[in-house]
Design a protein around this motif. Structure first.
Motif, PDB file in Angstrom:
ATOM      1  N   MET A  36     -20.969   2.958   8.107  1.00  0.00           N
ATOM      2  CA  MET A  36     -20.061   1.780   8.966  1.00  0.00           C
ATOM      3  C   MET A  36     -19.716   2.471  10.340  1.00  0.00           C
ATOM      4  SD  MET A  36     -17.847  -0.052   6.151  1.00  0.00           S
ATOM      5  CE  MET A  36     -17.066  -1.153   7.425  1.00  0.00           C
ATOM      6  N   LYS A  37     -19.348   3.877  10.215  1.00  0.00           N
ATOM      7  CA  LYS A  37     -19.039   4.474  11.188  1.00  0.00           C
ATOM      8  C   LYS A  37     -20.138   5.045  12.484  1.00  0.00           C
ATOM      9  CE  LYS A  37     -16.030   8.610  12.489  1.00  0.00           C
ATOM     10  NZ  LYS A  37     -15.264   9.832  12.131  1.00  0.00           N
ATOM     11  N   ASN A  38     -21.176   5.342  11.657  1.00  0.00           N
ATOM     12  CA  ASN A  38     -22.231   6.144  12.317  1.00  0.00           C
ATOM     13  C   ASN A  38     -23.303   5.601  12.550  1.00  0.00           C
ATOM     14  OD1 ASN A  38     -20.995   8.984  12.629  1.00  0.00           O
ATOM     15  ND2 ASN A  38     -20.638   8.657  10.499  1.00  0.00           N
ATOM     16  N   GLY A  39     -23.659   4.365  11.925  1.00  0.00           N
ATOM     17  CA  GLY A  39     -24.816   3.645  11.962  1.00  0.00           C
ATOM     18  C   GLY A  39     -25.882   4.418  10.976  1.00  0.00           C
ATOM     19  N   PHE A  40     -27.054   3.972  11.182  1.00  0.00           N
ATOM     20  CA  PHE A  40     -28.089   4.661  10.173  1.00  0.00           C
ATOM     21  C   PHE A  40     -28.490   5.876  10.611  1.00  0.00           C
ATOM     22  CE2 PHE A  40     -32.354   4.970   8.143  1.00  0.00           C
ATOM     23  CZ  PHE A  40     -31.857   4.626   6.818  1.00  0.00           C
ATOM     24  N   ASN A  41     -27.372   6.799  10.674  1.00  0.00           N
ATOM     25  CA  ASN A  41     -27.848   8.069  11.056  1.00  0.00           C
ATOM     26  C   ASN A  41     -27.642   9.045   9.942  1.00  0.00           C
ATOM     27  OD1 ASN A  41     -27.941  10.587  12.665  1.00  0.00           O
ATOM     28  ND2 ASN A  41     -25.695  10.580  13.030  1.00  0.00           N
ATOM     29  N   MET A  42     -28.906   9.391   9.383  1.00  0.00           N
ATOM     30  CA  MET A  42     -29.112  10.176   8.027  1.00  0.00           C
ATOM     31  C   MET A  42     -29.193  11.375   8.579  1.00  0.00           C
ATOM     32  SD  MET A  42     -31.020   7.671   5.522  1.00  0.00           S
ATOM     33  CE  MET A  42     -31.177   8.937   4.092  1.00  0.00           C
ATOM     34  N   ASN A  43     -28.686  12.339   7.816  1.00  0.00           N
ATOM     35  CA  ASN A  43     -29.059  13.914   8.094  1.00  0.00           C
ATOM     36  C   ASN A  43     -29.276  14.467   6.670  1.00  0.00           C
ATOM     37  OD1 ASN A  43     -26.617  14.424   7.128  1.00  0.00           O
ATOM     38  ND2 ASN A  43     -25.620  14.364   9.060  1.00  0.00           N
ATOM     39  N   ILE A  44     -29.674  15.696   6.639  1.00  0.00           N
ATOM     40  CA  ILE A  44     -29.817  16.490   5.421  1.00  0.00           C
ATOM     41  C   ILE A  44     -28.668  16.210   4.597  1.00  0.00           C
ATOM     42  CG2 ILE A  44     -29.006  18.616   6.165  1.00  0.00           C
ATOM     43  CD1 ILE A  44     -32.108  17.616   4.002  1.00  0.00           C
ATOM     44  N   ASN A  45     -27.504  16.412   4.949  1.00  0.00           N
ATOM     45  CA  ASN A  45     -26.434  16.337   4.074  1.00  0.00           C
ATOM     46  C   ASN A  45     -26.157  14.776   3.579  1.00  0.00           C
ATOM     47  OD1 ASN A  45     -25.481  19.003   4.335  1.00  0.00           O
ATOM     48  ND2 ASN A  45     -24.668  18.352   6.181  1.00  0.00           N
ATOM     49  N   THR A  46     -26.260  13.897   4.307  1.00  0.00           N
ATOM     50  CA  THR A  46     -26.414  12.517   3.579  1.00  0.00           C
ATOM     51  C   THR A  46     -27.449  12.155   2.552  1.00  0.00           C
ATOM     52  OG1 THR A  46     -27.548  11.636   5.655  1.00  0.00           O
ATOM     53  CG2 THR A  46     -24.903  11.497   5.659  1.00  0.00           C
ATOM     54  N   VAL A  47     -28.643  12.562   2.919  1.00  0.00           N
ATOM     55  CA  VAL A  47     -29.710  12.627   1.882  1.00  0.00           C
ATOM     56  C   VAL A  47     -29.300  13.370   0.600  1.00  0.00           C
ATOM     57  CG1 VAL A  47     -32.116  13.321   1.508  1.00  0.00           C
ATOM     58  CG2 VAL A  47     -31.426  12.357   3.677  1.00  0.00           C
ATOM     59  N   ASN A  48     -28.786  14.578   0.791  1.00  0.00           N
ATOM     60  CA  ASN A  48     -28.589  15.438  -0.490  1.00  0.00           C
ATOM     61  C   ASN A  48     -27.386  14.383  -1.331  1.00  0.00           C
ATOM     62  OD1 ASN A  48     -30.243  17.509  -0.649  1.00  0.00           O
ATOM     63  ND2 ASN A  48     -28.905  18.625   1.211  1.00  0.00           N
ATOM     64  N   LEU A  49     -26.336  14.076  -0.652  1.00  0.00           N
ATOM     65  CA  LEU A  49     -25.440  13.357  -1.279  1.00  0.00           C
ATOM     66  C   LEU A  49     -25.857  11.937  -1.849  1.00  0.00           C
ATOM     67  CD1 LEU A  49     -22.348  13.231  -1.870  1.00  0.00           C
ATOM     68  CD2 LEU A  49     -21.832  11.897   0.336  1.00  0.00           C
ATOM     69  N   ILE A  50     -26.900  11.495  -1.113  1.00  0.00           N
ATOM     70  CA  ILE A  50     -27.345   9.876  -1.740  1.00  0.00           C
ATOM     71  C   ILE A  50     -28.216  10.450  -3.200  1.00  0.00           C
ATOM     72  CG2 ILE A  50     -29.239   8.166  -1.444  1.00  0.00           C
ATOM     73  CD1 ILE A  50     -28.539   8.261   1.650  1.00  0.00           C
ATOM     74  N   PHE A  51     -28.926  11.694  -3.042  1.00  0.00           N
ATOM     75  CA  PHE A  51     -29.813  11.821  -4.257  1.00  0.00           C
ATOM     76  C   PHE A  51     -28.563  12.424  -5.113  1.00  0.00           C
ATOM     77  CE2 PHE A  51     -33.857  13.559  -1.921  1.00  0.00           C
ATOM     78  CZ  PHE A  51     -34.098  12.236  -1.618  1.00  0.00           C
ATOM     79  N   PHE A  52     -27.843  13.073  -4.747  1.00  0.00           N
ATOM     80  CA  PHE A  52     -26.682  13.614  -5.928  1.00  0.00           C
ATOM     81  C   PHE A  52     -26.215  12.509  -6.522  1.00  0.00           C
ATOM     82  CE2 PHE A  52     -22.647  14.818  -7.534  1.00  0.00           C
ATOM     83  CZ  PHE A  52     -22.987  16.360  -8.036  1.00  0.00           C
ATOM     84  N   THR A  53     -25.286  11.655  -5.813  1.00  0.00           N
ATOM     85  CA  THR A  53     -24.637  10.307  -6.432  1.00  0.00           C
ATOM     86  C   THR A  53     -25.516   9.430  -7.393  1.00  0.00           C
ATOM     87  OG1 THR A  53     -23.212  10.470  -4.270  1.00  0.00           O
ATOM     88  CG2 THR A  53     -23.440   8.401  -5.628  1.00  0.00           C
ATOM     89  N   ALA A  54     -26.793   9.199  -6.506  1.00  0.00           N
ATOM     90  CA  ALA A  54     -27.712   8.100  -7.209  1.00  0.00           C
ATOM     91  C   ALA A  54     -28.293   9.178  -8.669  1.00  0.00           C
ATOM     92  CB  ALA A  54     -28.793   7.786  -6.585  1.00  0.00           C
ATOM     93  N   GLY A  55     -28.472  10.365  -8.674  1.00  0.00           N
ATOM     94  CA  GLY A  55     -29.009  11.012  -9.689  1.00  0.00           C
ATOM     95  C   GLY A  55     -27.822  11.225 -10.985  1.00  0.00           C
ATOM     96  N   ILE A  56     -26.458  11.386 -10.628  1.00  0.00           N
ATOM     97  CA  ILE A  56     -25.535  11.542 -11.542  1.00  0.00           C
ATOM     98  C   ILE A  56     -25.421  10.252 -12.461  1.00  0.00           C
ATOM     99  CG2 ILE A  56     -23.826  11.526 -10.208  1.00  0.00           C
ATOM    100  CD1 ILE A  56     -22.487  13.855 -11.792  1.00  0.00           C
ATOM    101  N   VAL A  57     -25.476   9.399 -11.477  1.00  0.00           N
ATOM    102  CA  VAL A  57     -25.082   7.774 -12.175  1.00  0.00           C
ATOM    103  C   VAL A  57     -26.379   7.607 -12.909  1.00  0.00           C
ATOM    104  CG1 VAL A  57     -24.713   5.382 -11.536  1.00  0.00           C
ATOM    105  CG2 VAL A  57     -23.428   7.049 -10.241  1.00  0.00           C
ATOM    106  N   LEU A  58     -27.553   7.520 -12.389  1.00  0.00           N
ATOM    107  CA  LEU A  58     -28.801   7.339 -13.152  1.00  0.00           C
ATOM    108  C   LEU A  58     -28.914   8.108 -14.496  1.00  0.00           C
ATOM    109  CD1 LEU A  58     -31.141   5.995 -10.477  1.00  0.00           C
ATOM    110  CD2 LEU A  58     -29.760   4.745 -11.922  1.00  0.00           C
ATOM    111  N   HIS A  59     -28.705   9.075 -14.684  1.00  0.00           N
ATOM    112  CA  HIS A  59     -28.570  10.058 -15.755  1.00  0.00           C
ATOM    113  C   HIS A  59     -27.604   9.820 -16.637  1.00  0.00           C
ATOM    114  CE1 HIS A  59     -31.996  12.754 -15.269  1.00  0.00           C
ATOM    115  NE2 HIS A  59     -31.815  12.871 -13.996  1.00  0.00           N
ATOM    116  N   LYS A  60     -26.446   9.158 -16.236  1.00  0.00           N
ATOM    117  CA  LYS A  60     -25.511   8.521 -17.021  1.00  0.00           C
ATOM    118  C   LYS A  60     -24.422   9.395 -17.433  1.00  0.00           C
ATOM    119  CE  LYS A  60     -28.208   4.696 -18.751  1.00  0.00           C
ATOM    120  NZ  LYS A  60     -28.724   3.981 -20.012  1.00  0.00           N
ATOM    121  N   THR A  61     -24.656  10.667 -17.818  1.00  0.00           N
ATOM    122  CA  THR A  61     -23.732  11.750 -18.198  1.00  0.00           C
ATOM    123  C   THR A  61     -23.847  12.945 -17.364  1.00  0.00           C
ATOM    124  OG1 THR A  61     -24.966  12.795 -19.887  1.00  0.00           O
ATOM    125  CG2 THR A  61     -24.094  10.707 -20.484  1.00  0.00           C
TER     126      THR A  61
END
Length: 440
Positions: A263-288
């Motif tokens: 919301m603040k930066n628009g669709f400005n993805m960098n390597i850190n946001t990609v890693n956070l997306i991967f990490f967040t989605a991964g830990i949720v989808l693995h469930k535990t």
């Protein structure tokens, strides 16, 4: 004809291209010799530059290791496995599989280079599982070939840095907006041409059925489930480790942060946001938490090449930059350029520099101080000059194994398995880049 070229290049590369670690060491030796020969630097100066630069990419090395680990762990979650399997089922023949992998990788790399690099390789593995008689080497090469589109996409480091206040070239050229780089007719032509033609190029590189090398089944084996079912005598600690609630908490934190960030930066993805997306989605989808940790442990085995080789390239980059060798090489090209030929010659100079500095941001630091003033003096388009640097880096990645390491780690292959195909794509894509830079 294309098949014959790729077959010949594959045979040549298989015989003469060393392991990426040896390749990096040879580049250090070459940079050292050129540094003491062509610049005022003494041998001890070059050695000091080597040591000073060795850890310059430490943060980036960690970021790239996390791209590999978090992306691999995410893809191993049950939901993503089913999703990639369904998408891979669209390919019914080896030819369709190669084209689908190339297209998907190119599109994903336009969105974000780190996302495309990992997802392309994982998707190629899934297609190999689903389509019998596929040439696994070509599938992984196709995933890497899609990487050619990244610098014309939304995460291209050179155009993004050039459009950012405080970048090293701002005092020389001011801000170069994205309207003069990414959102230009020549970049749209180059990017679309790559997306459309690369899948057909990869299809034409397919070996004859008799020449297809059967993939080791162990490379395509489904990874065992990381989920653990607790028994009635589970301890309190074990219940915490397998608690979906704890994963959900991290998922909520990560999701809320990402929403606020975009919301603040628009669709400005960098390597850190990609890693956070991967990490967040991964830990949720693995469930535990521990299910995710087991998936990360499985993925971490592939990071050895990144951890060992990236410091060597960091040293090479500093040796090129601080000795002035990068500027000398760039000036060889820009000094013979005219206003019309400048973008193409800057493109070739960037390709050569890429062997020693395989980083878009590194190119802007090494080449920007020479290319941008030269473009101003000739009256050349500054945006096109910046993109020439970017394209040269993306183009020569097809002959430089640096960025292939994450994909190869996921695939379980070596650089010699794919580089012949990649060099063939280097020849074809070079024509597209030159046409876009010179004629549009």
């Amino acid at each position: 004809m294309i098949q014959a070229i790729s077959r010949g290049l594959t045979a040549f590369v298989g015989r003469f291209l060393p392991d990426p670690l040896v390749f990096a060491i040879l580049l250090i030796i070459l940079t050292f010799i050129l540094g003491i020969t062509l610049t005022p630097s003494t041998p001890m100066d070059m050695v000091n530059m080597f040591g000073d630069g060795f850890w310059n990419l430490l943060a980036f090395s960690m970021q790239m290791a996390l791209v590999l680990v978090t992306g691999h762990a995410l893809a191993s979650s049950p939901l993503l496995r089913r999703g990639m399997s369904s998408l891979a089922s669209l390919a019914k023949t080896p030819a369709q599989g190669v084209m689908l992998v190339t297209f998907m990788s190119a599109i994903c790399c336009i969105i974000n280079w780190g996302f495309g690099l990992v997802v392309g390789a994982l998707f190629a593995r899934e297609v190999a599982r689903r389509v019998p008689k596929s040439d696994y080497r070509l599938l992984i090469a196709s995933a890497y070939i899609g990487f050619l589109t990244w610098h014309g996409g939304l995460s291209g480091s050179v155009p993004l840095v050039a459009a950012t206040k405080g970048n090293p070239m701002e005092k020389l050229a001011g801000i170069i907006p994205l309207s003069q780089t990414i959102f230009t007719p020549y970049n749209i032509f180059i990017t679309v041409a790559l997306i459309v033609t690369l899948p057909f190029l990869c299809r034409m590189m397919m070996p004859k059925e008799s020449d297809v090398i059967a993939v080791d089944p162990a490379l395509l084996a489904e990874e065992p489930s990381t989920a653990k079912k607790l028994g009635p005598d589970a301890t309190f600690a074990e219940k915490l480790e397998e608690s979906p609630l704890l994963s959900l908490v991290i998922g909520v934190f990560g999701t809320v942060y990402l929403i606020m960030y975009f919301m603040k930066n628009g669709f400005n993805m960098n390597i850190n946001t990609v890693n956070l997306i991967f990490f967040t989605a991964g830990i949720v989808l693995h469930k535990t938490p521990m299910s995710y940790m087991r998936a990360v442990t499985n993925a971490a085995r592939g990071t050895a090449g990144i951890l060992v080789q990236f410091p060597l390239y960091a040293a090479i980059q500093v040796m090129m930059e601080h000795s002035g060798l990068g500027g000398i090489i760039t000036n060889w090209f820009v000094n013979i350029a005219t206003k019309e030929t400048f973008p193409v010659l800057a493109f070739f100079s960037s390709g050569i520099i890429n062997f020693a500095v395989p980083s878009g941001g590194g190119h802007w630091v090494v080449q920007g101080p020479f290319v941008i003033p030269a473009a101003q003096a000739l009256g050349a388009d500054l945006g096109k000059a910046a993109m020439a640097i970017a394209y040269g880096e993306a183009w020569m990645n097809m002959a430089q194994p640096f960025w292939a390491l994450p994909a190869l780690a996921i695939a379980g292959l070596g650089v010699r398995d794919i580089m012949g195909y990649c060099v063939t794509s280097l020849i074809w894509s070079g024509i597209i880049f030159i046409v876009g830079l010179h004629f549009l």
